[in-house]
Design an enzyme around this catalytic site. Sequence first.
Site, PDB file in Angstrom:
ATOM      1  CE  LYS A  35    -138.988-109.380 -51.021  1.00  0.00           C
ATOM      2  NZ  LYS A  35    -138.660-108.856 -52.362  1.00  0.00           N
ATOM      3  NE  ARG A 130    -140.616-107.709 -60.215  1.00  0.00           N
ATOM      4  CZ  ARG A 130    -139.997-108.238 -59.178  1.00  0.00           C
ATOM      5  NH1 ARG A 130    -140.117-109.522 -58.931  1.00  0.00           N
ATOM      6  NH2 ARG A 130    -139.243-107.512 -58.377  1.00  0.00           N
ATOM      7  CE1 TYR A 256    -153.196-140.646 -49.146  1.00  0.00           C
ATOM      8  CE2 TYR A 256    -151.651-138.999 -48.327  1.00  0.00           C
ATOM      9  CZ  TYR A 256    -152.859-139.665 -48.225  1.00  0.00           C
ATOM     10  OH  TYR A 256    -153.723-139.373 -47.213  1.00  0.00           O
ATOM     11  CG  MET A 304    -152.191-131.675 -44.825  1.00  0.00           C
ATOM     12  SD  MET A 304    -153.961-131.558 -44.549  1.00  0.00           S
ATOM     13  CE  MET A 304    -154.592-131.435 -46.212  1.00  0.00           C
TER      14      MET A 304
HETATM   15  C1  LIG Z   1    -137.264-108.711 -52.289  1.00  0.00           C
HETATM   16  C2  LIG Z   1    -136.500-107.535 -52.785  1.00  0.00           C
HETATM   17  C3  LIG Z   1    -135.168-107.355 -52.455  1.00  0.00           C
HETATM   18  C4  LIG Z   1    -134.372-108.393 -51.687  1.00  0.00           C
HETATM   19  O1  LIG Z   1    -134.042-109.451 -52.554  1.00  0.00           O
HETATM   20  P1  LIG Z   1    -133.101-110.661 -52.071  1.00  0.00           P
HETATM   21  O2  LIG Z   1    -132.877-111.453 -53.304  1.00  0.00           O
HETATM   22  O3  LIG Z   1    -133.882-111.411 -51.048  1.00  0.00           O
HETATM   23  O4  LIG Z   1    -131.883-110.041 -51.517  1.00  0.00           O
HETATM   24  C5  LIG Z   1    -134.530-106.208 -52.874  1.00  0.00           C
HETATM   25  N1  LIG Z   1    -135.189-105.282 -53.597  1.00  0.00           N
HETATM   26  C6  LIG Z   1    -136.466-105.420 -53.957  1.00  0.00           C
HETATM   27  C7  LIG Z   1    -137.132-104.378 -54.772  1.00  0.00           C
HETATM   28  C8  LIG Z   1    -137.169-106.547 -53.563  1.00  0.00           C
HETATM   29  O5  LIG Z   1    -138.451-106.680 -53.917  1.00  0.00           O
END
Ligand SMILES: *Cc1c(COP(=O)(O)O)cnc(C)c1O
Length: 367
Positions: A35, A130, A256, A304
């Site tokens: 992802k 969640r 800065y 930046m």
């Molecule tokens: C992102 C995610 C993972 C992977 O998590 P990591 O901590 O990067 O291993 C696994 N399951 C779900 C549902 C996720 O959203």
Amino acid sequence: MPRPISAVVHTAALTHNLARVRQRVPASKVWAVVKANAYGHGIARVYGALRGADGFALLDLAEAETLRALGWGGPILLLEGCFGPEDLALCDRLNLWHVVHCNEQIDWLAQHRGNRAQRVFLKMNTGMNRVGFAPAHYAAAWARLDALPQVGEITQMTHFARADEADGIAEAMRRFESGVAGLPGERCVANSAAVLLHADAPGVAGDWVRPGIMLYGSSPTGIAPDAAHWDLQPAMSLRSELIDVQHIAAGEHVGYGGTFTAERAMHVGVVACGYADGYPRHASTGTPVVVGGVPTRLLGRVSMDMLAVDLDPVLAAGVRPGVGTPVLLWGRDGDAELSIDAVAHAAGTLGYELMCALAKRVPTRVD
Ligand SMILES: *Cc1c(COP(=O)(O)O)cnc(C)c1O
């Protein structure tokens, strides 16, 4: 000459880290979680190195299309499932498996007129609060899905809120077991932290695991030495060069807001890297950085397009820094190594966020 910053994706490290997953959970099938454009590495860049996985898990429909276009014919899992009823047509067309975490998603399936049985991962909420069905409502959701002709195999799934803690999954596993009691089907519960810390606990390896961050060589704990302790290799390096050197007097400030004050006359290097490249703005004086192969520290605020570094340790090591001297922001370069987790820690965040924030403007190559 282009601006000297660049990122490198190390494919051998990705393959090594996937092998580490296999070693920890040899009987489990592995979803490579890609992802967020493979945690910032780029799906197309990691695909070849991770295609030894049993499937790819992600949540953007466009990313699923990318994987199919790259030639992946195996399983793809949508970790947040469908966002609307029309997504089911795409699941048909691309043969995507998808998470079901709410009743609306079951309603859409019930109304769907498709051409193949949908493979679903039914998600339980075991304490993250969640998404997902409460343990007490899980069997009813499962029965509703199972009764639909549109639905094929159903896999039982949950996601841990605290798998990075030594005693972080016992209560979630207890809830999970109570919710799935008596239901048939495969199981999928473990993220990277569960694979690394809890693979031996009953039920955690399951039929499938879903590692993300460990594939990229960073630790889910955020503790810098952990990745090396688990024999994970960094899959991303961020490199740049000095574009200027200043010799400043005692009492002068840097950057800065003048948040860093020189206690004595010193040499300061200016690096072509800033928060518009994805380097964390909250990294402050003391954040580790490697200049000319020598470990040193960041000075003052990140701006930046530039940041400043202390050159005195570099000079003390016998290296004469100047314009063009290589700088390692994280990852590795030759013999030099700098843990992304150490940089993230200094910026009050995790390796996850730094990887995902790598900016489009940074030229990235694969080695
Ligand atoms: C992102 C995610 C993972 C992977 O998590 P990591 O901590 O990067 O291993 C696994 N399951 C779900 C549902 C996720 O959203």
